[in-house]
Design a protein around this motif. Structure first.
Motif, PDB file in Angstrom:
ATOM      1  N   LEU A 136       0.826  -1.209   0.000  1.00 19.01           N
ATOM      2  CA  LEU A 136       0.000   0.000   0.000  1.00 19.01           C
ATOM      3  C   LEU A 136       0.858   1.257   0.000  1.00 19.01           C
ATOM      4  O   LEU A 136       0.513   2.267  -0.625  1.00 19.01           O
ATOM      5  N   SER A 137       2.005   1.183   0.666  1.00 18.97           N
ATOM      6  CA  SER A 137       2.944   2.308   0.627  1.00 18.97           C
ATOM      7  C   SER A 137       3.546   2.453  -0.771  1.00 18.97           C
ATOM      8  O   SER A 137       3.702   3.571  -1.284  1.00 18.97           O
ATOM      9  N   LYS A 138       3.843   1.328  -1.397  1.00 21.82           N
ATOM     10  CA  LYS A 138       4.437   1.340  -2.732  1.00 21.82           C
ATOM     11  C   LYS A 138       3.507   2.007  -3.746  1.00 21.82           C
ATOM     12  O   LYS A 138       3.961   2.736  -4.642  1.00 21.82           O
ATOM     13  N   VAL A 139       2.210   1.750  -3.614  1.00 21.94           N
ATOM     14  CA  VAL A 139       1.262   2.328  -4.581  1.00 21.94           C
ATOM     15  C   VAL A 139       0.701   3.665  -4.101  1.00 21.94           C
ATOM     16  O   VAL A 139      -0.149   4.250  -4.754  1.00 21.94           O
ATOM     17  N   GLN A 140       1.177   4.117  -2.945  1.00 20.06           N
ATOM     18  CA  GLN A 140       0.727   5.389  -2.349  1.00 20.06           C
ATOM     19  C   GLN A 140      -0.788   5.394  -2.135  1.00 20.06           C
ATOM     20  O   GLN A 140      -1.490   6.351  -2.474  1.00 20.06           O
ATOM     21  N   PHE A 141      -1.268   4.287  -1.569  1.00 22.51           N
ATOM     22  CA  PHE A 141      -2.694   4.157  -1.282  1.00 22.51           C
ATOM     23  C   PHE A 141      -3.135   5.243  -0.311  1.00 22.51           C
ATOM     24  O   PHE A 141      -2.538   5.445   0.747  1.00 22.51           O
ATOM     25  N   ASN A 142      -4.218   5.924  -0.677  1.00 19.19           N
ATOM     26  CA  ASN A 142      -4.781   6.985   0.158  1.00 19.19           C
ATOM     27  C   ASN A 142      -6.232   6.630   0.457  1.00 19.19           C
ATOM     28  O   ASN A 142      -7.084   6.730  -0.430  1.00 19.19           O
ATOM     29  N   PRO A 143      -6.543   6.217   1.697  1.00 18.81           N
ATOM     30  CA  PRO A 143      -7.912   5.795   1.999  1.00 18.81           C
ATOM     31  C   PRO A 143      -8.945   6.901   1.879  1.00 18.81           C
ATOM     32  O   PRO A 143     -10.146   6.618   1.850  1.00 18.81           O
ATOM     33  N   ASN A 144      -8.503   8.128   1.770  1.00 21.27           N
ATOM     34  CA  ASN A 144      -9.451   9.228   1.601  1.00 21.27           C
ATOM     35  C   ASN A 144     -10.008   9.296   0.178  1.00 21.27           C
ATOM     36  O   ASN A 144     -11.105   9.835  -0.035  1.00 21.27           O
ATOM     37  N   ILE A 145      -9.251   8.746  -0.773  1.00 19.93           N
ATOM     38  CA  ILE A 145      -9.703   8.822  -2.166  1.00 19.93           C
ATOM     39  C   ILE A 145      -9.662   7.478  -2.889  1.00 19.93           C
ATOM     40  O   ILE A 145     -10.331   7.303  -3.909  1.00 19.93           O
ATOM     41  N   ASP A 146      -8.870   6.526  -2.380  1.00 20.78           N
ATOM     42  CA  ASP A 146      -8.718   5.224  -3.035  1.00 20.78           C
ATOM     43  C   ASP A 146      -9.569   4.169  -2.329  1.00 20.78           C
ATOM     44  O   ASP A 146     -10.011   4.356  -1.195  1.00 20.78           O
TER      45      ASP A 146
END
Length: 270
Positions: free
Chosen positions: A20-30
């Motif tokens: 999730l860090s690698k793909v820059q997962f952002n729970p606010n938008i993803d």
């Protein structure tokens, strides 16, 4: 704003967080879609449940066979297996909240472009039938009689679908199809014993569920986990995402919008 889909986590939380860090997962938008089996053989099943639950609406989860087994263990129907590493869940202060949240997850989750279930879609069901049958089980699991369903779900019979099935035989087949299915024969009879990859079958007449010649076409891509021996699968209409992280291989995430795959090597092995 991206849609990420991950195969079986099985308590391998550190690998998931690295991905999730690698793909820059952002729970606010993803959004993260999880193909079931959040728990079991990896080292952090409790922490995995807490983390995915904490994502709220940013996580879309379907139930896997290990998740259902955890519910059975919580009822005392089965004992905790040491290799499953789920005992900390049953001792946690937030145990009840986590288990209640888990049993309120669906067997089938649907995106405008794909459907997600743990083991796949039974090849003789169309999409409307799959939706209806998944909902049938979800309604029971989320109702007051869910414990009886969990007690009675353990068996391999019946092995073929009929709309005339009733009661626990009907419910058991639906659960097995969504959470345990790998192979079937030419008539669509499920085989629950074989976990090998298709390349290892030699002259065995069994067929992967997604290769059954009379498989009913779906209007959407079917995405699943469960079958680590496949080590990932991508065809025009089917994607398998379990790449055996818990067995020392790697975890895979698919970003749907650009069909880009990301991998994280296992840090430990069950």
């Amino acid at each position: 704003m991206s849609t990420y889909i991950v195969g079986d986590i099985q308590g391998c939380l550190q690998e998931l967080k690295l991905l999730l860090s690698k793909v820059q997962f952002n729970p606010n938008i993803d959004t993260l879609w999880v193909a079931g089996d959040l728990v079991a053989r990896g080292p952090e099943s409790l922490q995995t449940l807490r983390f995915i639950k904490s994502l709220g609406d940013s996580a879309k989860v379907v139930l896997g066979n290990h998740d259902l087994h955890l519910l059975a263990v919580s009822l005392g129907i089965h004992k905790v297996k040491e290799k499953d590493k789920t005992a900390p869940i049953l001792l946690a202060e937030d145990k009840q909240d986590l288990l209640d949240w888990l049993r309120h997850q669906p067997l089938l989750a649907e995106h405008s472009d794909f459907v997600l279930s743990h083991a796949g879609i039974y090849p003789l069901w169309d999409l409307n039938t799959s939706r209806s049958l998944a909902k049938e089980i979800e309604t029971i699991l989320q109702g007051e009689h869910w414990q009886q369903l969990i007690r009675d779900m353990y068996a391999n019979q019946p092995i073929i679908w009929s709309s005339n099935l009733t009661g626990i035989e009907r419910h058991r087949f639906i659960i097995n199809a969504f959470t345990r299915m790998r192979y079937c024969d030419q008539q669509g009879r499920l085989d629950m014993a074989n976990k090998l990859s298709p390349e290892q079958l030699d002259d065995n007449p069994l067929i992967p569920w997604f290769d059954l010649p009379q498989r009913v076409p779906l209007e959407k891509t079917a995405i699943f986990g469960h079958w680590a021996a496949l080590m990932g699968l991508t065809t025009e209409h089917v994607i398998g995402l379990d790449t055996g992280c818990v067995w020392g291989n790697h975890m895979t995430i698919l970003r749907w919008e650009d069909q880009c795959y990301f991998e994280q090597a296992a840090l430990t092995e069950a």
